[in-house]
Write a protein that holds these residues in place. Structure first.
Motif, PDB file in Angstrom:
ATOM      1  N   LEU A   1       0.872  -1.329  -0.032  1.00  0.00           N
ATOM      2  CA  LEU A   1       0.168  -0.064  -0.005  1.00  0.00           C
ATOM      3  C   LEU A   1       0.768   1.228   0.105  1.00  0.00           C
ATOM      4  O   LEU A   1       0.361   2.304  -0.067  1.00  0.00           O
ATOM      5  N   GLY A   2       2.191   1.161   0.133  1.00  0.00           N
ATOM      6  CA  GLY A   2       3.099   2.217   0.137  1.00  0.00           C
ATOM      7  C   GLY A   2       3.538   2.662  -1.391  1.00  0.00           C
ATOM      8  O   GLY A   2       3.000   2.124  -2.334  1.00  0.00           O
ATOM      9  N   ASP A   3       4.446   3.648  -1.392  1.00  0.00           N
ATOM     10  CA  ASP A   3       4.818   4.155  -2.477  1.00  0.00           C
ATOM     11  C   ASP A   3       6.300   3.552  -2.771  1.00  0.00           C
ATOM     12  O   ASP A   3       7.005   3.830  -2.068  1.00  0.00           O
TER      13      ASP A   3
ATOM     14  N   GLY B   1      -6.398  -1.686  -7.509  1.00  0.00           N
ATOM     15  CA  GLY B   1      -6.187  -0.556  -8.742  1.00  0.00           C
ATOM     16  C   GLY B   1      -4.996   0.237  -8.101  1.00  0.00           C
ATOM     17  O   GLY B   1      -3.862   0.649  -9.052  1.00  0.00           O
ATOM     18  N   ARG B   2      -5.005   0.531  -6.869  1.00  0.00           N
ATOM     19  CA  ARG B   2      -3.830   1.360  -6.411  1.00  0.00           C
ATOM     20  C   ARG B   2      -2.697   0.670  -6.386  1.00  0.00           C
ATOM     21  O   ARG B   2      -1.548   1.369  -6.611  1.00  0.00           O
ATOM     22  N   VAL B   3      -2.714  -0.611  -6.009  1.00  0.00           N
ATOM     23  CA  VAL B   3      -1.236  -1.402  -6.185  1.00  0.00           C
ATOM     24  C   VAL B   3      -0.908  -1.491  -7.652  1.00  0.00           C
ATOM     25  O   VAL B   3       0.410  -1.327  -7.765  1.00  0.00           O
ATOM     26  N   LEU B   4      -1.610  -1.859  -8.511  1.00  0.00           N
ATOM     27  CA  LEU B   4      -1.122  -1.940  -9.749  1.00  0.00           C
ATOM     28  C   LEU B   4      -0.651  -0.712 -10.300  1.00  0.00           C
ATOM     29  O   LEU B   4       0.301  -0.488 -11.069  1.00  0.00           O
ATOM     30  N   LYS B   5      -1.223   0.756 -10.017  1.00  0.00           N
ATOM     31  CA  LYS B   5      -0.656   1.796 -10.404  1.00  0.00           C
ATOM     32  C   LYS B   5       0.750   1.904  -9.598  1.00  0.00           C
ATOM     33  O   LYS B   5       1.499   2.685 -10.379  1.00  0.00           O
TER      34      LYS B   5
ATOM     35  N   GLY C   1     -10.386  -4.445 -16.254  1.00  0.00           N
ATOM     36  CA  GLY C   1     -11.384  -3.756 -15.837  1.00  0.00           C
ATOM     37  C   GLY C   1     -10.743  -2.910 -14.264  1.00  0.00           C
ATOM     38  O   GLY C   1     -11.564  -2.638 -13.395  1.00  0.00           O
ATOM     39  N   ILE C   2      -9.456  -3.230 -14.013  1.00  0.00           N
ATOM     40  CA  ILE C   2      -9.041  -2.637 -12.873  1.00  0.00           C
ATOM     41  C   ILE C   2      -8.001  -1.886 -13.289  1.00  0.00           C
ATOM     42  O   ILE C   2      -8.008  -0.585 -12.450  1.00  0.00           O
ATOM     43  N   SER C   3      -7.052  -1.864 -14.130  1.00  0.00           N
ATOM     44  CA  SER C   3      -6.102  -0.883 -14.322  1.00  0.00           C
ATOM     45  C   SER C   3      -5.896  -0.952 -16.091  1.00  0.00           C
ATOM     46  O   SER C   3      -5.893  -2.029 -16.506  1.00  0.00           O
ATOM     47  N   ASP C   4      -5.496   0.425 -16.447  1.00  0.00           N
ATOM     48  CA  ASP C   4      -5.482   0.628 -17.773  1.00  0.00           C
ATOM     49  C   ASP C   4      -3.835   0.579 -18.131  1.00  0.00           C
ATOM     50  O   ASP C   4      -3.474   0.840 -19.100  1.00  0.00           O
ATOM     51  N   ALA C   5      -2.919   0.565 -16.828  1.00  0.00           N
ATOM     52  CA  ALA C   5      -1.553   0.720 -16.976  1.00  0.00           C
ATOM     53  C   ALA C   5      -0.884  -0.500 -17.781  1.00  0.00           C
ATOM     54  O   ALA C   5       0.139  -0.574 -18.263  1.00  0.00           O
TER      55      ALA C   5
END
Length: 280
Positions: free
Chosen positions: A198-200, A227-231, A253-257
């Protein structure tokens, strides 16, 4: 476990680790946390939760998160990711990185080390084909205790019997008391670091990666956390990077990266990458 204590613990685990715990998992909470309660002289998990809510003791909170986020793992789990690493992913990354000849691999949520050591053994088997390329493996986990165990590289007969071929056991492990220890030549290929998904990863100084293994982790998160983790993962990947998830996990459906690779399950590329190499 009472409803108020369950809700408090559920929110705490989600906030600190992203773990989603539903009411049907109360038995899991009780089983994993009762030993911690007893160590503190308490007779129930409810009493443990009450102590946390009163004191906000960070050491105690860390023990609870540690107990709840330690998941099962085994050597060469599912096998296909390591075959793809050997046959396609690593050769493709080396061809895309040009004269750099340096590849960085991240084993996220590495647990007790079976995944990063499986990666390291795969690379050790490939050495004659790598042309002197430098391969770095960074393995991270949220649990300090499990990271210490991974660094030690000690495993029982039972743990080695789960997925590790006997010839590789004989090449890369030495008898250690009643169990086995991975040889230094392999153990030193992996650097272990503490990191919460969950961190950066940029702020944590993990660096940039060409290949990321984040397998059988996202299934424990809700969609927003996935989505946050994949980003975050996408932000530290090279343009030609590969992401390897569990066979039942997806970015769709979760990340377009990331984009799905044709004919692949659990294997993805950054959206800007054009195609998977034909190497086989």
């Amino acid at each position: 476990m009472n409803g108020i204590e369950f809700d408090y613990l559920r929110h705490l685990l989600y906030e600190r680790s992203g773990l989603v715990v539903t009411k049907d998992k109360v038995y899991l909470l009780e089983g994993r946390l009762m030993p911690i309660a007893r160590q503190r002289g308490l007779d129930s998990v409810d009493a443990l939760v009450n102590m946390i809510s009163r004191t906000r003791d960070e050491t105690l909170i860390g023990e609870v998160i540690d107990a709840m986020t330690t998941n099962e793992t085994l050597f060469f789990r599912d096998n296909w990711p390591y075959e793809r690493l050997r046959r396609t992913i690593l050769p493709d990354v080396l061809s895309m990185s040009g004269s750099q000849k340096r590849v960085r691999i991240w084993s996220a949520a590495c647990s007790s080390g079976q995944e990063p050591y499986s990666i390291a053994m795969t690379i050790a088997e490939m050495r004659p084909m790598l042309g002197g390329a430098q391969i770095e493996i960074c393995a991270t986990d949220i649990s300090p205790s499990i990271l210490n165990r991974a660094r030690e590289g000690r495993y029982s007969d039972f743990e080695l019997s789960r997925g590790l071929p006997e010839p590789m056991r004989n090449r890369y492990f030495s008898v250690d008391g009643e169990g086995w220890r991975i040889k230094d030549t392999v153990r030193e290929m992996v650097t272990f670091k503490s990191f919460n998904l969950l961190g950066d990863p940029i702020a944590a100084g993990l660096g940039t990666f060409d290949i990321v293994f984040c397998r059988n982790v996202l299934i424990y998160f809700d969609e927003a956390t996935r989505g946050r983790v994949l980003k975050s993962i996408a932000r530290v990947m090279s343009p030609w990077g590969y992401l390897c998830l569990g066979g039942a996990e997806t970015v769709v459906g979760i990340s377009d990266a990331f984009k799905v690779l044709p004919g692949e399950r659990g294997l993805f590329a950054l959206a800007k990458k054009d195609k998977l190499s034909d190497v086989a």
